[in-house]
Scaffold this motif. Structure first.
Motif: not given
Length: 378
Positions: A236, A238, A275-278, A45-46, A263
């Motif tokens: 998801a 990063n 991040g974050t790309y979904y 995660s971020y 983002y």
């Protein structure tokens, strides 16, 4: 044969804090993790433990309050493992992300602090001028009106934080089984009496326990006796980019200035953490990121920061995970926390929608699932 008061399946943030909640309820937890601690969505995660400022846009006071309570939990319990992170969002005229909107959010938040009795633990929101933010970051300049600057918390070393929480729960050494897959329940008279597990070397073991709590996030729906058919169909990820970050504060940008999904970018070991790309990933069993996914994210970031050189940046690391969605299509992330207990007595699932509020959900779950033990411990 191992014996335990409760087996926690999963050693991400939900599993670690669930083990801690179990220990504080007077139970001896044993944690089973199919990989390494924090190797799933939590570790990738971020790392932001946000304060819920975003929820004030929709006046979701309950979610704001719970996020602030969760931040206080981390500050009170693990102050050496989290730190304040300044976050800047450029603001544009004629959009919802304008100085006027953030002045209103700041005023609402001040009223909420007074009305809820919560204490402010981090600096209050500030507004920066357009020239100040433009000097710091290569932003689109058209209609730029300034920036909002607020502070959240960040965990720079998520694995160390998780291992500290697990150690505080007594879930270390023999009470922590990494590289171990949870298998079939052992049930007698419709009650849990044990759990079969398989270790990395292929050996199998029975753990005697009257309680099993599934806190495995996206993996929960693939476990043989999942108490609830939770779906995790949103991929998801990063990226860590080989390009120096231009400022000290994390930066929130969007593909269209002032509109759409945000983002975040921040410095990380001489590079940039983005991040974050979904994207939807229905039916996915592992969080597999394709070259096309990476290219699509880089294109979005390059449009958001056209003067930063992201299109030519190398990718140092890809950090993926699968997240719970609402219906199995992966189009909409779930915002609901669930505590479910179908199946044989002693089996439960705790599935959280946010890393930030995982500790609060774990405490709620412990009070609901094990009230007698909690009363005795008190």
């Amino acid at each position: 044969m191992h014996q335990s008061d409760v087996v926690i399946v999963g050693a991400g943030m939900q599993g670690a804090t669930m083990a801690l909640a179990a220990a504080r309820a007077g139970l001896r937890p044993l944690v089973v993790e199919r990989g390494k601690v924090g190797s799933g969505a939590t570790g990738n995660s971020y790392g932001i433990i946000h304060g819920g400022l975003r929820y004030l846009q929709s006046l979701s006071v309950g979610r704001w309050r719970r996020s602030r309570q969760a931040q206080a939990w981390f500050l009170d319990n693990y102050p050496d493992h989290v730190r304040p992170l300044a976050c800047a969002m450029p603001l544009y005229r004629h959009t919802l992300r304008s100085p006027m909107a953030f002045r209103a959010a700041s005023a609402i938040e001040s009223c909420l602090y007074r009305g809820t009795g919560l204490s402010r633990r981090l600096p209050r929101l500030q507004l920066l001028g357009a020239e100040e933010i433009a000097r710091a970051y290569p932003l689109p300049r058209r209609d730029l009106a300034g920036a909002a600057l607020w502070h959240d918390l960040v965990a720079d070393d998520m694995e160390t934080l998780l291992r500290k929480i697990l150690a505080d729960a007594g879930a270390s050494g023999a009470a922590l089984m990494e590289d171990t897959e949870a298998g079939e329940l052992i049930v007698a008279d419709n009650r849990v009496v044990g759990l079969n597990v398989t270790h990395a070397d292929g050996s199998m073991e029975e753990i005697a326990t009257p309680r099993v709590a599934i806190c495995a996030g996206s993996w929960s729906s693939r476990w043989p006796q999942e108490p609830q058919a939770a779906t995790a169909a949103t991929l998801a990820f990063n990226l860590v980019l080989e390009i120096p970050f231009p400022g000290d504060a994390a930066l929130a940008v969007s593909e269209t200035p002032g509109k759409g999904r945000s983002y975040f970018l921040r410095p990380l070991e001489g590079g940039t953490f983005a991040g974050t790309y979904y994207r939807p990933a229905p039916g996915a069993r592992e969080p597999n990121v394709t070259p096309a996914d990476i290219a699509a994210f880089l294109e979005v970031l390059d449009r958001a920061l056209p003067g930063y050189g992201i299109a030519e940046a190398g990718v140092r690391a890809v950090m993926p995970g699968l997240l719970p969605d609402t219906d199995g299509t992966g189009r909409t992330l779930s915002a609901a926390d669930t505590i479910s207990t179908p199946g044989p007595a002693g089996l439960s699932q705790v599935l959280g929608s946010k890393l930030t509020t995982a500790p609060l959900l774990s405490m709620d779950a412990a009070r609901r699932l094990w009230p007698q033990e909690a009363r005795r411990a008190a």
